[in-house]
Design an enzyme around this catalytic site. Structure first.
Site, PDB file in Angstrom:
ATOM      1  N   ASP A  92       0.822  -1.209   0.000  1.00 56.45           N
ATOM      2  CA  ASP A  92       0.000   0.000   0.000  1.00 56.45           C
ATOM      3  C   ASP A  92       0.860   1.265   0.000  1.00 56.45           C
ATOM      4  OD1 ASP A  92      -2.041   1.810   0.228  1.00 56.45           O
ATOM      5  OD2 ASP A  92      -2.362   1.483   2.363  1.00 56.45           O
ATOM      6  N   ASP A 288      -1.733   5.314  -5.672  1.00 58.88           N
ATOM      7  CA  ASP A 288      -2.038   4.500  -4.496  1.00 58.88           C
ATOM      8  C   ASP A 288      -2.257   3.037  -4.865  1.00 58.88           C
ATOM      9  OD1 ASP A 288      -2.900   3.398  -2.152  1.00 58.88           O
ATOM     10  OD2 ASP A 288      -4.616   4.716  -1.884  1.00 58.88           O
TER      11      ASP A 288
END
Ligand SMILES: *[C@@H]1O[C@H](CO)[C@@H](O)[C@H](O)[C@H]1NC(C)=O
Ligand SMILES: *[C@@H]1O[C@H](CO)[C@@H](O)[C@H](O)[C@H]1NC(C)=O
Length: 434
Positions: A92, A288
Site C-alpha cells: 500500500d 495508491d
C-alpha cells in the site's frame, strides 16, 4: 479503495529533523539514556559507513502476486521474525506503517493465510521517535510508557489497532547479499475489515513517512529511499526498494507535490481524451497501490462518463445495467473474451502535467489502464466516482491505471517517474534491467 492513515504525516518533517539530530539513536536505543551516550552507542551498533557505501546501487526486488480483476488485490511475501516466517502482505503506497495480524492476543483479527504474529518482548517504547512519528503534531500521548499504541484507518473503511514492535526482516539484496535488519512493525490485534475483505496477514506500508520500512532501511544505510513497482496487466509483477532495475533517463519524471505531503502526489493535471483536451483541469492526483481502481471526483467523473458514452453511441455496445461488477458496464453482441475485443471502441486517456512550469508531460491511460472484462463477458469502466466513495476532491490513480508501467517514487529526490514496461519478468539485477 484508497487507503490513508488517519495519523497525519505532516508531522514527519519535524520529526525527521528531530530524528536526524539524534542521529541513529532512534533506531535501537533506550530513550532514557542521555543523548550523547545514545549517539555513541548507535554509531557502534548500526551499520557502519563501509556498509553504507553499498547503499548506492543496491536494491531489493520482491515478486508481487494478484491482479485487479477478478482477484482485486496484490500480495507480497515477506519473511519476518526469528526464525523467519513468511507473511502475505497487501502492498500500500497510500499508508506508512507495515503491520501484521497479531496474537497479542487478538481482540478482533480476520482470516489470515498464516498463523498470527506473536509478540516477542520486542515492544517499541512510547517515547521512541518512531512512535511519535505515527501521531499528528501534539497528539502523541504515553499512557503506558513501555508501549507505543497505534491506530491506522484506511479510506475504504478498514482499520487496525495495535502496538509498535521491532523485529528482524530477512531480505535479500539483488546482488545476493542477505540482510537481517530490525525494522518497525505494527502488531495489529484489533482489525475492522474493509467491505470487500480478503485473507491477508497484514499491510506493507510503502508511504513516505518515517515509520515505513523503506525509510528505515534507508536510515540504516542499506538502500536509497526509493520505492518502485511494475504491475503486469496479466497479473503479478514486482516491487522494488532502492536503486532498482531501471535506467532513469528512460523515465518521465515529475516533482512530488509539496501541497500534498501525505500522498505520492504528482500535483494537478488535466484530463485528455483521445489526444484532445477535455477542459477537466486541476485534478489533484495521488498514486495508491492500495486502490484497485482509479477514482475521479464527481465533476470529472461525470464529464468523463459523458464523453465515453457519447463515443459509444451508435456503436454495437449497450449499457448492461444488470452487470454490477463495476458502476458502468457495456455488453456486446456476444460476450467479450479480452480487452482486445473492445479496444477499438475506447479512446486513450491521458493525464497531462505541467512539469516545472515548462514542458508538459503525460501519463498515458490506454484502454487497458481503465477497463476490465467482467466475468459476464461485459466491458466495465475501471474509473469510479471518487466523491461517492468518500475520497473528497482527491483523485486516485489505482492499480488498474499503473499496470504495464514502471512507476517510481524517489523520496530522496522527491520525484515520481514512470515509463511503459513489461512487468511479466522479475529482473534479477540492475544489469538485467528492462
Ligand atoms: C499470495 O502470494 C502467494 C505466492 O507467493 C500465493 O501462493 C498466495 O495464494 C497469495 N495469497 C493470497 C491471499 O492471495
Ligand atoms: C458521484 O457521487 C456523488 C456523491 O454520491 C453524486 O452526488 C454524483 O451524482 C455522482 N456522480 C455521478 C456522475 O454519478
Amino acid at each position: 479503495m484508497k487507503k490513508e492513515e488517519k495519523v497525519v504525516v505532516l508531522v514527519l518533517l519535524q520529526v525527521l529533523v528531530l530524528v536526524m539530530g539524534l542521529c541513529e539513536s532512534s533506531i535501537s536505543s533506550s530513550p532514557y539514556v542521555d543523548q550523547m551516550h545514545n549517539r555513541r552507542k548507535s554509531m557502534l551498533s548500526e551499520p557502519t559507513s563501509s556498509l553504507a557505501l553499498h547503499r548506492v546501487g543496491s536494491s531489493i526486488v520482491l515478486p508481487v502476486h494478484g491482479n485487479v480483476y477478478p482477484i482485486g488485490y496484490y500480495n507480497v511475501t515477506l519473511n519476518i521474525g526469528q526464525p523467519p516466517k513468511p507473511y502475505y502482505l497487501d502492498p500500500d503506497t497510500g499508508s506508512d506503517l507495515t503491520w501484521l495480524q497479531c496474537d497479542a492476543p487478538c481482540v478482533s483479527c480476520t482470516e489470515a493465510p498464516h498463523p498470527y504474529y506473536r509478540l516477542n518482548n520486542n515492544l517499541v517504547a512510547c517515547s521512541d521517535p518512531l512512535c511519535k512519528a505515527l501521531y499528528p503534531p501534539g497528539e502523541h500521548r504515553c499512557e503506558i510508557p513501555e508501549q507505543c499504541d497505534y491506530e491506522v484507518q484506511y479510506a475504504d473503511g478498514g482499520s487496525s489497532i495495535g502496538v509498535l514492535v521491532k523485529d528482524v526482516f530477512s531480505i535479500k539484496l539483488s546482488n545476493g547479499m542477505q540482510l537481517n535488519p530490525r525494522l518497525p512493525l505494527g502488531c495489529g490485534y484489533d482489525q475492522i475489515p474493509n467491505p470487500a475483505p480478503h485473507p491477508f496477514d497484514g499491510v506493507l506500508g510503502l508511504g513516505k513517512g518515517e515509520s515505513s520500512i523503506v525509510s528505515q532501511l534507508s536510515r540504516q544505510g542499506l538502500v536509497r529511499n526509493v520505492i518502485g513497482h511494475c504491475l503486469s496487466g496479466r497479473g503479478g509483477g514486482y516491487l522494488f526498494f532502492g536503486d532498482g532495475p531501471y535506467d532513469s533517463s528512460r523515465l518521465l519524471w515529475t516533482s512530488m507535490s509539496h501541497h500534498h505531503p501525505e500522498h505520492y502526489s504528482p500535483g494537478s493535471a488535466e484530463l485528455m481524451f483521445g489526444g484532445k483536451t477535455t477542459g477537466i483541469k486541476n485534478l489533484v492526483l495521488a498514486f495508491d497501490t492500495g486502490s484497485s481502481y482509479t477514482y475521479l471526483n464527481s465533476q470529472a467523473y461525470e464529464a468523463l462518463t459523458t464523453l465515453v458514452k457519447k463515443e459509444l453511441s451508435g456503436r454495437s455496445l449497450t449499457e448492461a445495467s444488470d452487470d454490477r461488477s463495476l458502476s458502468i458496464c457495456w455488453s456486446g453482441r456476444k460476450p467479450f473474451k479480452s480487452l482486445k475485443d473492445v479496444k477499438k471502441y475506447f479512446k486513450p486517456l491521458a493525464l497531462s502535467f505541467i512539469n516545472g512550469g515548462k514542458a508538459k508531460i503525460q501519463y498515458d491511460l490506454p484502454p487497458e489502464a481503465y477497463l476490465i472484462i467482467s466475468s459476464k463477458g461485459n466491458v466495465c469502466l475501471g474509473i469510479l466516482n471518487g466523491t461517492e466513495a468518500g475520497q473528497g476532491s482527491l483523485n486516485i490513480i489505482g492499480d488498474i491505471s499503473m499496470q504495464d508501467k514502471m512507476v517510481i517514487f524517489d523520496n530522496e529526490k522527491k520525484l515520481i517517474g514512470w515509463m511503459p514496461a513489461n512487468c511479466d519478468r522479475v529482473p534479477k539485477s540492475k544489469t538485467d534491467s528492462i
